[in-house]
Scaffold this motif. Sequence first.
Motif, PDB file in Angstrom:
ATOM      1  N   VAL A   1      17.389   4.174  19.545  1.00 39.90           N
ATOM      2  CA  VAL A   1      18.739   4.719  19.358  1.00 39.90           C
ATOM      3  C   VAL A   1      19.543   3.785  18.437  1.00 39.90           C
ATOM      4  CG1 VAL A   1      20.950   5.002  20.571  1.00 39.90           C
ATOM      5  CG2 VAL A   1      18.870   6.086  21.466  1.00 39.90           C
ATOM      6  N   ASN A   2      19.411   2.486  18.674  1.00 39.63           N
ATOM      7  CA  ASN A   2      20.187   1.530  17.884  1.00 39.63           C
ATOM      8  C   ASN A   2      19.738   1.491  16.425  1.00 39.63           C
ATOM      9  OD1 ASN A   2      21.584   1.039  20.194  1.00 39.63           O
ATOM     10  ND2 ASN A   2      20.646  -0.949  20.627  1.00 39.63           N
ATOM     11  N   ASP A   3      18.445   1.614  16.196  1.00 42.85           N
ATOM     12  CA  ASP A   3      17.963   1.632  14.809  1.00 42.85           C
ATOM     13  C   ASP A   3      18.535   2.829  14.057  1.00 42.85           C
ATOM     14  OD1 ASP A   3      16.585  -0.717  14.907  1.00 42.85           O
ATOM     15  OD2 ASP A   3      14.614   0.185  15.193  1.00 42.85           O
ATOM     16  N   LEU A   4      18.665   3.952  14.733  1.00 40.31           N
ATOM     17  CA  LEU A   4      19.283   5.122  14.091  1.00 40.31           C
ATOM     18  C   LEU A   4      20.775   4.883  13.881  1.00 40.31           C
ATOM     19  CD1 LEU A   4      17.529   7.953  16.153  1.00 40.31           C
ATOM     20  CD2 LEU A   4      17.074   7.345  13.765  1.00 40.31           C
TER      21      LEU A   4
ATOM     22  N   ARG B   1       0.813  -1.226   0.000  1.00 37.13           N
ATOM     23  CA  ARG B   1       0.000   0.000   0.000  1.00 37.13           C
ATOM     24  C   ARG B   1       0.840   1.267   0.000  1.00 37.13           C
ATOM     25  NH1 ARG B   1      -2.931  -3.702   2.579  1.00 37.13           N
ATOM     26  NH2 ARG B   1      -5.134  -3.774   2.042  1.00 37.13           N
ATOM     27  N   PHE B   2       1.852   1.280   0.881  1.00 33.15           N
ATOM     28  CA  PHE B   2       2.545   2.543   1.134  1.00 33.15           C
ATOM     29  C   PHE B   2       3.881   2.636   0.410  1.00 33.15           C
ATOM     30  CE2 PHE B   2      -0.189   1.748   4.805  1.00 33.15           C
ATOM     31  CZ  PHE B   2      -0.870   2.947   4.895  1.00 33.15           C
ATOM     32  N   GLY B   3       4.228   1.605  -0.367  1.00 41.03           N
ATOM     33  CA  GLY B   3       5.548   1.501  -0.980  1.00 41.03           C
ATOM     34  C   GLY B   3       6.064   2.818  -1.555  1.00 41.03           C
ATOM     35  N   ASN B   4       7.304   3.152  -1.223  1.00 41.73           N
ATOM     36  CA  ASN B   4       7.965   4.339  -1.762  1.00 41.73           C
ATOM     37  C   ASN B   4       9.449   4.142  -1.527  1.00 41.73           C
ATOM     38  OD1 ASN B   4       8.817   5.784   0.846  1.00 41.73           O
ATOM     39  ND2 ASN B   4       6.648   5.411   1.206  1.00 41.73           N
ATOM     40  N   PRO B   5      10.283   4.952  -2.173  1.00 42.77           N
ATOM     41  CA  PRO B   5      11.721   4.684  -2.097  1.00 42.77           C
ATOM     42  C   PRO B   5      12.288   4.709  -0.665  1.00 42.77           C
ATOM     43  CG  PRO B   5      11.250   6.226  -3.878  1.00 42.77           C
ATOM     44  CD  PRO B   5       9.981   6.044  -3.116  1.00 42.77           C
ATOM     45  N   ALA B   6      11.737   5.537   0.202  1.00 46.82           N
ATOM     46  CA  ALA B   6      12.282   5.609   1.566  1.00 46.82           C
ATOM     47  C   ALA B   6      11.899   4.375   2.381  1.00 46.82           C
ATOM     48  CB  ALA B   6      11.797   6.876   2.275  1.00 46.82           C
ATOM     49  N   LEU B   7      10.688   3.883   2.156  1.00 50.12           N
ATOM     50  CA  LEU B   7      10.198   2.731   2.915  1.00 50.12           C
ATOM     51  C   LEU B   7      10.761   1.425   2.373  1.00 50.12           C
ATOM     52  CD1 LEU B   7       8.099   1.716   5.087  1.00 50.12           C
ATOM     53  CD2 LEU B   7       6.418   1.628   3.243  1.00 50.12           C
ATOM     54  N   ALA B   8      11.003   1.385   1.077  1.00 48.51           N
ATOM     55  CA  ALA B   8      11.291   0.135   0.384  1.00 48.51           C
ATOM     56  C   ALA B   8      12.429  -0.697   0.990  1.00 48.51           C
ATOM     57  CB  ALA B   8      11.565   0.418  -1.090  1.00 48.51           C
ATOM     58  N   PRO B   9      13.539  -0.085   1.422  1.00 46.66           N
ATOM     59  CA  PRO B   9      14.620  -0.940   1.911  1.00 46.66           C
ATOM     60  C   PRO B   9      14.247  -1.717   3.181  1.00 46.66           C
ATOM     61  CG  PRO B   9      15.390   1.342   1.572  1.00 46.66           C
ATOM     62  CD  PRO B   9      13.905   1.347   1.445  1.00 46.66           C
ATOM     63  N   LEU B  10      13.169  -1.347   3.847  1.00 44.41           N
ATOM     64  CA  LEU B  10      12.763  -2.014   5.088  1.00 44.41           C
ATOM     65  C   LEU B  10      13.938  -2.177   6.044  1.00 44.41           C
ATOM     66  CD1 LEU B  10      10.267  -4.778   3.879  1.00 44.41           C
ATOM     67  CD2 LEU B  10       9.755  -2.526   4.842  1.00 44.41           C
ATOM     68  N   SER B  11      14.791  -1.164   6.083  1.00 45.09           N
ATOM     69  CA  SER B  11      15.922  -1.246   7.000  1.00 45.09           C
ATOM     70  C   SER B  11      15.548  -0.584   8.324  1.00 45.09           C
ATOM     71  CB  SER B  11      17.145  -0.593   6.371  1.00 45.09           C
ATOM     72  OG  SER B  11      16.844   0.724   6.011  1.00 45.09           O
ATOM     73  N   ASP B  12      16.529  -0.409   9.197  1.00 47.06           N
ATOM     74  CA  ASP B  12      16.212   0.041  10.546  1.00 47.06           C
ATOM     75  C   ASP B  12      15.682   1.471  10.585  1.00 47.06           C
ATOM     76  OD1 ASP B  12      16.838  -2.314  12.010  1.00 47.06           O
ATOM     77  OD2 ASP B  12      18.953  -1.938  11.627  1.00 47.06           O
ATOM     78  N   SER B  13      16.146   2.301   9.663  1.00 47.80           N
ATOM     79  CA  SER B  13      15.707   3.703   9.633  1.00 47.80           C
ATOM     80  C   SER B  13      15.418   4.110   8.197  1.00 47.80           C
ATOM     81  CB  SER B  13      16.815   4.629  10.159  1.00 47.80           C
ATOM     82  OG  SER B  13      17.083   4.380  11.510  1.00 47.80           O
ATOM     83  N   ALA B  14      14.506   5.053   8.037  1.00 45.84           N
ATOM     84  CA  ALA B  14      14.302   5.668   6.726  1.00 45.84           C
ATOM     85  C   ALA B  14      15.294   6.811   6.583  1.00 45.84           C
ATOM     86  CB  ALA B  14      12.882   6.210   6.629  1.00 45.84           C
TER      87      ALA B  14
END
Lengths: 335, 335
Positions: free
Chosen positions: B76-79, A26-39
Amino acid sequence: MDRVLLAHGGGGSLTKQLIRGMVVSRFGNPALAPLSDSALLELPPGKTAFTTDSYVVKPLRFRGGDIGRLAVSGTVNDLAMAGAKPLYISLALILEEGLPLDDLAAILDSAKATAGEAGVTVVCGDTKAVERGAADGLFINTSGIGVIPEGVSVAMERAAPGDAVLINGPIGDHGVAILSAREGLSFETPVSSDVAPLNGLVVAILAAGGEAIHALRDPTRGGLGMVACEVAEACCHDIELDEAEIPVRPEVRGACDLLGLDPLYVANEGKLVVVCAEGVASAVLTAMRAHPLGRSAAPIGRVLEGAKGRVTLRTAIGGRRVVDPPYGEQLPRIC
Amino acid sequence: MDRVLLAHGGGGSLTKQLIRGMVVSRFGNPALAPLSDSALLELPPGKTAFTTDSYVVKPLRFRGGDIGRLAVSGTVNDLAMAGAKPLYISLALILEEGLPLDDLAAILDSAKATAGEAGVTVVCGDTKAVERGAADGLFINTSGIGVIPEGVSVAMERAAPGDAVLINGPIGDHGVAILSAREGLSFETPVSSDVAPLNGLVVAILAAGGEAIHALRDPTRGGLGMVACEVAEACCHDIELDEAEIPVRPEVRGACDLLGLDPLYVANEGKLVVVCAEGVASAVLTAMRAHPLGRSAAPIGRVLEGAKGRVTLRTAIGGRRVVDPPYGEQLPRIC
């Protein structure tokens, strides 16, 4: 598998499946896509506004909205009330085991539509699941980041004697809609929640009033009464509200009478209070009334010289009473 | 009044009293003080990192930490894993009616101490209360904002063949500590959670490895196994881990054997995995070992040429097995 399992919150492949199938789809976008710890975000210049709110509204769906629309609108509005352009929001879900996945999908659809309406991007999120009975269906936290354009400076402290107090429409709709849904009350004219993102309206208000817009607040929990008290306390001046000028739908007034509630303290989720220099009040009202969310905008009071930080209400029948901040809440889990 | 009431979450004067008495008294700072809808921040130049996490750990307090320390450390760790300097966090509480206020105070003390340790400022928050049975004591959401210094670029995609994989200490402590507390298990040598803010350690790692630090991840839910799979998938290369090199405390191994858990999938809250060019691995290890949170740092594997994005484990007895992402979770409500 049509319901939330505990394993959906375990951080394993089932969590990932839920996130990809329900959220990223639903919300897919370049910032969200990597699904990493932070955008990772590139913010435009300007002061940054940052806000957070958890939503525990009961029931999850109600006339006029649901917890998804509420969670996006509420956080967008908190940014907009700081004069910020809302840009990015987070979406953190606490799911109760057993929640139907179709319900979750409908709520996420609604959150997505609201984010689109507000022009904000969901850039990070989190999903936790707790066992049956450890939460009530679904709680959502949204936090938000916005940027305050050059020259904008709204703050409760800026409210000054002589300022006009305006509102964009009738109060109490959200609270009465929730209570009706929760208690199974039905009124002849059903009341819908006013839940909506107000950032577009704020742009119009700032364009019309410029630096003469001193303060913006959304009267959510605690209602207009609470917000008026907070502004008066922060600016150290008295505020006078005219009961006869405060718009309240007849059906909301009727429901409040029946339930023993004072509309002044009932929650709104699509209303804002503007405190501005008297000289621009008329232009600001015109701008508000030209916006779909401000058609019934009205001047409802003024800031006085008095330095006690007190709020009074000139009643419809000509009396005067002190408006105190509410102690607790009239309605639990209203947002 | 020594317990949370529903009215504490109502947005009225009782909410304000709780926020002033419990939150502002501890975390007070110029950004938080106005208690307005949004905190206003001046961010230093650089890319902004933004993250969110809700914490539903059970029990609220456990050996080595509590939900307060966990909520601050986790965000903090996610950042930090994005290479960012964590700056600001939000703190949103969902309180169950009846929660002892002393418990809440102790948890907020712990959150405050952890924020101090990490050098982050709590700038905004939210408090909701739900009726008894609608939540389990206390849930906390923290969202965070950090700024990525010029020249830092860590991302799972940057992991490349030949890279070394390092970890800062023994795995599985957090998961076993939670399970012991929850199940009332007692081991001869009790296990404490490793929960800690890792941003200081990340600074040391980046100083030692510079741009040769390719990826940083904290193996929380899903453990080291899950994180290794995510990195392999993201960078499209295989990763090989050496079981004999992965530090595991004997008491954690014993508990896992007893409980049928694989330490590879047990959650950590004070561990990080570093993927860096082989050439700097030794310098990075030295820097990690010089830091209090990296004394037992070890090289545990490498990135291979293989392009399947698969993780294999060279077992202690010379075998080799595929490491799959876990399906659900081994332990619910671990964080």
